[in-house]
Design a protein around this motif. Structure first.
Motif, PDB file in Angstrom:
ATOM      1  N   GLU A   1       0.823  -1.204   0.000  1.00 53.64           N
ATOM      2  CA  GLU A   1       0.000   0.000   0.000  1.00 53.64           C
ATOM      3  C   GLU A   1       0.862   1.261   0.000  1.00 53.64           C
ATOM      4  OE1 GLU A   1      -2.108  -3.369   0.784  1.00 53.64           O
ATOM      5  OE2 GLU A   1      -0.644  -2.594   2.249  1.00 53.64           O
ATOM      6  N   VAL A   2       1.996   1.208   0.727  1.00 55.40           N
ATOM      7  CA  VAL A   2       2.896   2.364   0.750  1.00 55.40           C
ATOM      8  C   VAL A   2       3.504   2.590  -0.633  1.00 55.40           C
ATOM      9  CG1 VAL A   2       5.026   3.301   1.742  1.00 55.40           C
ATOM     10  CG2 VAL A   2       3.374   2.143   3.219  1.00 55.40           C
ATOM     11  N   LEU A   3       3.892   1.494  -1.294  1.00 56.72           N
ATOM     12  CA  LEU A   3       4.428   1.626  -2.651  1.00 56.72           C
ATOM     13  C   LEU A   3       3.367   2.155  -3.609  1.00 56.72           C
ATOM     14  CD1 LEU A   3       6.546  -1.643  -2.918  1.00 56.72           C
ATOM     15  CD2 LEU A   3       7.410   0.717  -2.868  1.00 56.72           C
ATOM     16  N   ARG A   4       2.125   1.701  -3.437  1.00 52.62           N
ATOM     17  CA  ARG A   4       1.043   2.200  -4.289  1.00 52.62           C
ATOM     18  C   ARG A   4       0.833   3.696  -4.033  1.00 52.62           C
ATOM     19  NH1 ARG A   4      -3.544  -0.122  -7.029  1.00 52.62           N
ATOM     20  NH2 ARG A   4      -5.341   1.284  -7.035  1.00 52.62           N
ATOM     21  N   LEU A   5       0.915   4.095  -2.765  1.00 49.23           N
ATOM     22  CA  LEU A   5       0.767   5.519  -2.457  1.00 49.23           C
ATOM     23  C   LEU A   5       1.894   6.325  -3.095  1.00 49.23           C
ATOM     24  CD1 LEU A   5      -0.654   7.852  -1.042  1.00 49.23           C
ATOM     25  CD2 LEU A   5       0.659   7.297   1.040  1.00 49.23           C
ATOM     26  N   GLN A   6       3.112   5.780  -3.076  1.00 51.47           N
ATOM     27  CA  GLN A   6       4.215   6.483  -3.744  1.00 51.47           C
ATOM     28  C   GLN A   6       3.878   6.723  -5.210  1.00 51.47           C
ATOM     29  OE1 GLN A   6       7.457   4.546  -5.606  1.00 51.47           O
ATOM     30  NE2 GLN A   6       8.983   5.566  -4.301  1.00 51.47           N
ATOM     31  N   HIS A   7       3.349   5.696  -5.878  1.00 51.16           N
ATOM     32  CA  HIS A   7       2.987   5.809  -7.289  1.00 51.16           C
ATOM     33  C   HIS A   7       1.911   6.884  -7.469  1.00 51.16           C
ATOM     34  CE1 HIS A   7       2.257   3.367 -11.239  1.00 51.16           C
ATOM     35  NE2 HIS A   7       2.672   4.583 -11.450  1.00 51.16           N
ATOM     36  N   ILE A   8       0.929   6.879  -6.585  1.00 52.85           N
ATOM     37  CA  ILE A   8      -0.140   7.877  -6.649  1.00 52.85           C
ATOM     38  C   ILE A   8       0.420   9.283  -6.489  1.00 52.85           C
ATOM     39  CG2 ILE A   8      -2.181   8.761  -5.427  1.00 52.85           C
ATOM     40  CD1 ILE A   8      -2.812   5.786  -4.718  1.00 52.85           C
TER      41      ILE A   8
END
Length: 261
Positions: free
Chosen positions: A57-64
């Motif tokens: 989820e943290v990596l997805r947030l980085q992408h966002i």
């Protein structure tokens, strides 16, 4: 963000919504909104209702956040980050890296321009108007503006901007700066949105906007609400004094009711 924060997700090393908000600078309200629209779903929700996020989820947030920095609309962000293919994700991030590098170069040009301006002011060296404005790009938000306001409005705005010439463009930029600084001063003094002083600032802001298009009461309210809702615009106004964007919005609501009926 430490490597510990990105370790394999377990109940013990996930971060709750409050910590993720502190780490990322994204408000808890925004994170909850991302959950509600399916953009960023937490790893799990604890019994007390608190959302928890793991490495994925943290990596997805980085992408966002990278996409947000590139001014990508939320609908497109969702489509991009939902691509469940490492090769596609890597290729997309490579494109983002190129865009970020270009943005870094643009800021480098801006920094060089500011440095030359300081040198000119202190040492009396000459600079042309073109030199002074080198590196500025008033069209960086054009794709979003076309989506929001339509091609005709943007084309008319661009034509008007070009017709101002370099000196007129600089005066227009200076006027907005004066509005922002006046709002900051009003915040520090404690003026209310309906005060004569703040209403005068709003009148100047409305005139500044009206150089390109003439907002109705409804559209002017919508514009100043966007200044509060959109973090990019809010930062622009709040850099002088926190709350300046909200003050402008509240004062604009009063101004629209009085002057734009």
């Amino acid at each position: 963000m430490s490597t510990t924060d990105l370790s394999s997700p377990t109940d013990d090393d996930t971060v709750d919504i409050a910590r993720l908000s502190r780490m990322s600078g994204v408000t808890s309200r925004t994170l909850r909104h991302y959950d509600a629209i399916g953009l960023l779903t937490p790893a799990f929700t604890s019994g007390d209702g608190r959302r928890h996020y793991g490495r994925d989820e943290v990596l997805r947030l980085q992408h966002i956040l990278v996409l947000r920095e590139l001014d990508t609309p939320l609908a497109d962000i969702s489509r991009i980050v939902d691509a469940d293919d490492p090769a596609v994700t890597a290729a997309t991030l490579r494109d983002h890296l190129a865009a970020l590098t270009a943005e870094r170069d643009r800021f480098a040009r801006l920094a060089a321009t500011v440095a030359r301006t300081i040198d000119s002011l202190e040492k009396g060296t000459s600079m042309t108007n073109e030199d002074i404005l080198n590196g500025f790009d008033h069209k960086r938000y054009e794709p979003e503006a076309r989506e929001r306001w339509g091609d005709d409005a943007v084309d008319r705005s661009n034509a008007k901007w070009e017709s101002l010439g370099k000196e007129g463009q600089q005066r227009h930029l200076d006027t907005h700066r004066e509005v922002v600084e006046a709002l900051g001063a009003a915040i520090r003094v404690g003026f209310s949105p309906d005060s004569a002083e703040v209403q005068e600032i709003v009148a100047k802001h409305y005139a500044w906007v009206s150089l390109f298009w003439t907002p109705t009461a409804e559209t002017y309210r919508g514009l100043t609400q966007m200044y509060v809702d959109d973090e990019r615009f809010r930062r622009n106004y709040d850099e002088v004094a926190p709350g300046a964007a909200v003050l402008l919005r509240d004062a604009a609501d009063i101004y629209a009711g009085r002057e734009l009926k």
